[in-house]
Design a protein around this motif. Sequence first.
Motif, PDB file in Angstrom:
ATOM      1  N   ILE A  75       0.830  -1.209   0.000  1.00  0.00           N
ATOM      2  CA  ILE A  75       0.000   0.000   0.000  1.00  0.00           C
ATOM      3  C   ILE A  75       0.868   1.265   0.000  1.00  0.00           C
ATOM      4  O   ILE A  75       0.534   2.248  -0.658  1.00  0.00           O
ATOM      5  N   LEU A  76       1.989   1.233   0.701  1.00  0.00           N
ATOM      6  CA  LEU A  76       2.857   2.412   0.732  1.00  0.00           C
ATOM      7  C   LEU A  76       3.554   2.624  -0.611  1.00  0.00           C
ATOM      8  O   LEU A  76       3.752   3.762  -1.038  1.00  0.00           O
ATOM      9  N   GLU A  77       3.907   1.537  -1.292  1.00  0.00           N
ATOM     10  CA  GLU A  77       4.486   1.661  -2.637  1.00  0.00           C
ATOM     11  C   GLU A  77       3.462   2.228  -3.614  1.00  0.00           C
ATOM     12  O   GLU A  77       3.806   3.025  -4.488  1.00  0.00           O
ATOM     13  N   LYS A  78       2.223   1.828  -3.462  1.00  0.00           N
ATOM     14  CA  LYS A  78       1.156   2.323  -4.345  1.00  0.00           C
ATOM     15  C   LYS A  78       1.091   3.843  -4.325  1.00  0.00           C
ATOM     16  O   LYS A  78       0.818   4.471  -5.345  1.00  0.00           O
ATOM     17  N   TYR A  79       1.362   4.443  -3.168  1.00  0.00           N
ATOM     18  CA  TYR A  79       1.296   5.893  -3.028  1.00  0.00           C
ATOM     19  C   TYR A  79       2.680   6.542  -2.986  1.00  0.00           C
ATOM     20  O   TYR A  79       2.828   7.684  -2.559  1.00  0.00           O
ATOM     21  N   ASN A  80       3.681   5.813  -3.463  1.00  0.00           N
ATOM     22  CA  ASN A  80       5.049   6.319  -3.623  1.00  0.00           C
ATOM     23  C   ASN A  80       5.705   6.798  -2.325  1.00  0.00           C
ATOM     24  O   ASN A  80       6.467   7.763  -2.324  1.00  0.00           O
ATOM     25  N   PHE A  81       5.414   6.117  -1.225  1.00  0.00           N
ATOM     26  CA  PHE A  81       6.082   6.427   0.035  1.00  0.00           C
ATOM     27  C   PHE A  81       7.452   5.767   0.042  1.00  0.00           C
ATOM     28  O   PHE A  81       7.606   4.641  -0.430  1.00  0.00           O
ATOM     29  N   ASP A  82       8.437   6.468   0.554  1.00  0.00           N
ATOM     30  CA  ASP A  82       9.750   5.888   0.792  1.00  0.00           C
ATOM     31  C   ASP A  82       9.813   5.474   2.254  1.00  0.00           C
ATOM     32  O   ASP A  82       9.370   6.221   3.133  1.00  0.00           O
ATOM     33  N   ASP A 102      -5.255   6.496  11.279  1.00  0.00           N
ATOM     34  CA  ASP A 102      -5.984   5.249  11.083  1.00  0.00           C
ATOM     35  C   ASP A 102      -5.599   4.379  12.263  1.00  0.00           C
ATOM     36  O   ASP A 102      -4.765   4.768  13.078  1.00  0.00           O
ATOM     37  N   PHE A 103      -6.195   3.197  12.371  1.00  0.00           N
ATOM     38  CA  PHE A 103      -5.984   2.365  13.545  1.00  0.00           C
ATOM     39  C   PHE A 103      -5.289   1.050  13.222  1.00  0.00           C
ATOM     40  O   PHE A 103      -5.340   0.573  12.097  1.00  0.00           O
ATOM     41  N   PHE A 104      -4.652   0.498  14.231  1.00  0.00           N
ATOM     42  CA  PHE A 104      -4.151  -0.860  14.149  1.00  0.00           C
ATOM     43  C   PHE A 104      -4.730  -1.669  15.300  1.00  0.00           C
ATOM     44  O   PHE A 104      -5.130  -1.120  16.307  1.00  0.00           O
ATOM     45  N   LYS A 105      -4.795  -2.982  15.086  1.00  0.00           N
ATOM     46  CA  LYS A 105      -5.206  -3.928  16.129  1.00  0.00           C
ATOM     47  C   LYS A 105      -3.989  -4.774  16.466  1.00  0.00           C
ATOM     48  O   LYS A 105      -3.157  -5.026  15.601  1.00  0.00           O
ATOM     49  N   VAL A 133      -3.126  -3.587  10.369  1.00  0.00           N
ATOM     50  CA  VAL A 133      -3.845  -2.414   9.848  1.00  0.00           C
ATOM     51  C   VAL A 133      -4.838  -2.884   8.800  1.00  0.00           C
ATOM     52  O   VAL A 133      -4.528  -3.742   7.980  1.00  0.00           O
ATOM     53  N   ASP A 134      -6.030  -2.310   8.807  1.00  0.00           N
ATOM     54  CA  ASP A 134      -7.039  -2.588   7.775  1.00  0.00           C
ATOM     55  C   ASP A 134      -6.583  -1.887   6.488  1.00  0.00           C
ATOM     56  O   ASP A 134      -6.624  -0.663   6.393  1.00  0.00           O
ATOM     57  N   ILE A 135      -6.128  -2.659   5.528  1.00  0.00           N
ATOM     58  CA  ILE A 135      -5.556  -2.108   4.297  1.00  0.00           C
ATOM     59  C   ILE A 135      -6.571  -1.284   3.510  1.00  0.00           C
ATOM     60  O   ILE A 135      -6.229  -0.245   2.940  1.00  0.00           O
ATOM     61  N   GLN A 136      -7.827  -1.716   3.466  1.00  0.00           N
ATOM     62  CA  GLN A 136      -8.838  -0.954   2.732  1.00  0.00           C
ATOM     63  C   GLN A 136      -9.052   0.417   3.352  1.00  0.00           C
ATOM     64  O   GLN A 136      -9.176   1.420   2.646  1.00  0.00           O
ATOM     65  N   SER A 137      -9.089   0.479   4.661  1.00  0.00           N
ATOM     66  CA  SER A 137      -9.255   1.750   5.351  1.00  0.00           C
ATOM     67  C   SER A 137      -8.059   2.653   5.103  1.00  0.00           C
ATOM     68  O   SER A 137      -8.195   3.844   4.808  1.00  0.00           O
ATOM     69  N   LEU A 138      -6.846   2.099   5.188  1.00  0.00           N
ATOM     70  CA  LEU A 138      -5.626   2.876   4.947  1.00  0.00           C
ATOM     71  C   LEU A 138      -5.569   3.351   3.496  1.00  0.00           C
ATOM     72  O   LEU A 138      -5.208   4.500   3.227  1.00  0.00           O
ATOM     73  N   ASP A 139      -5.950   2.499   2.567  1.00  0.00           N
ATOM     74  CA  ASP A 139      -5.975   2.861   1.145  1.00  0.00           C
ATOM     75  C   ASP A 139      -6.896   4.059   0.932  1.00  0.00           C
ATOM     76  O   ASP A 139      -6.546   5.023   0.234  1.00  0.00           O
ATOM     77  N   LYS A 140      -8.046   4.028   1.530  1.00  0.00           N
ATOM     78  CA  LYS A 140      -9.015   5.125   1.396  1.00  0.00           C
ATOM     79  C   LYS A 140      -8.436   6.433   1.956  1.00  0.00           C
ATOM     80  O   LYS A 140      -8.567   7.487   1.347  1.00  0.00           O
ATOM     81  N   LEU A 141      -7.773   6.339   3.114  1.00  0.00           N
ATOM     82  CA  LEU A 141      -7.165   7.522   3.712  1.00  0.00           C
ATOM     83  C   LEU A 141      -6.074   8.088   2.817  1.00  0.00           C
ATOM     84  O   LEU A 141      -6.062   9.296   2.522  1.00  0.00           O
ATOM     85  N   LEU A 142      -5.158   7.244   2.357  1.00  0.00           N
ATOM     86  CA  LEU A 142      -4.051   7.725   1.538  1.00  0.00           C
ATOM     87  C   LEU A 142      -4.547   8.264   0.189  1.00  0.00           C
ATOM     88  O   LEU A 142      -3.998   9.240  -0.320  1.00  0.00           O
TER      89      LEU A 142
END
Length: 104
Positions: free
Chosen positions: A3-10, A80-83, A91-100
């Motif tokens: 998910i971080l690569e998708k949004y070009n995070f280093d 966002d949250f983690f369990k 981390v809920d990847i769908q929730s994080l994807d929506k945020l990013l």
Amino acid sequence: KTILEKYNFDIVAFEEYSFSEKITMLRHCRNLFGLFGSGLSNMIFLQKGSNVIEIRKEKDSKNNAFYSLASACNLNYYYDFFKLDSNGCVVDIQSLDKLLESLE
């Protein structure tokens, strides 16, 4: 692709850099992303208007230090949250994807 690569995070390990290198990196950083912890305090070196994205423990409504610091530094704060489970922090990847996606 993560998910971080998708949004070009280093992904940066700050312990591998000198203090001046860290500051230079952070001055050019648009999004600072991290798990709840002291590393997020590096936001003090971000340019005003940059984004801080904190991954905080689910149902934690008491620890608002990074929100307060972001506000004092004129930064945009998101979370966002983690369990915790047997695999560690999840981390809920769908929730994080929506945020990013909303930050683009």
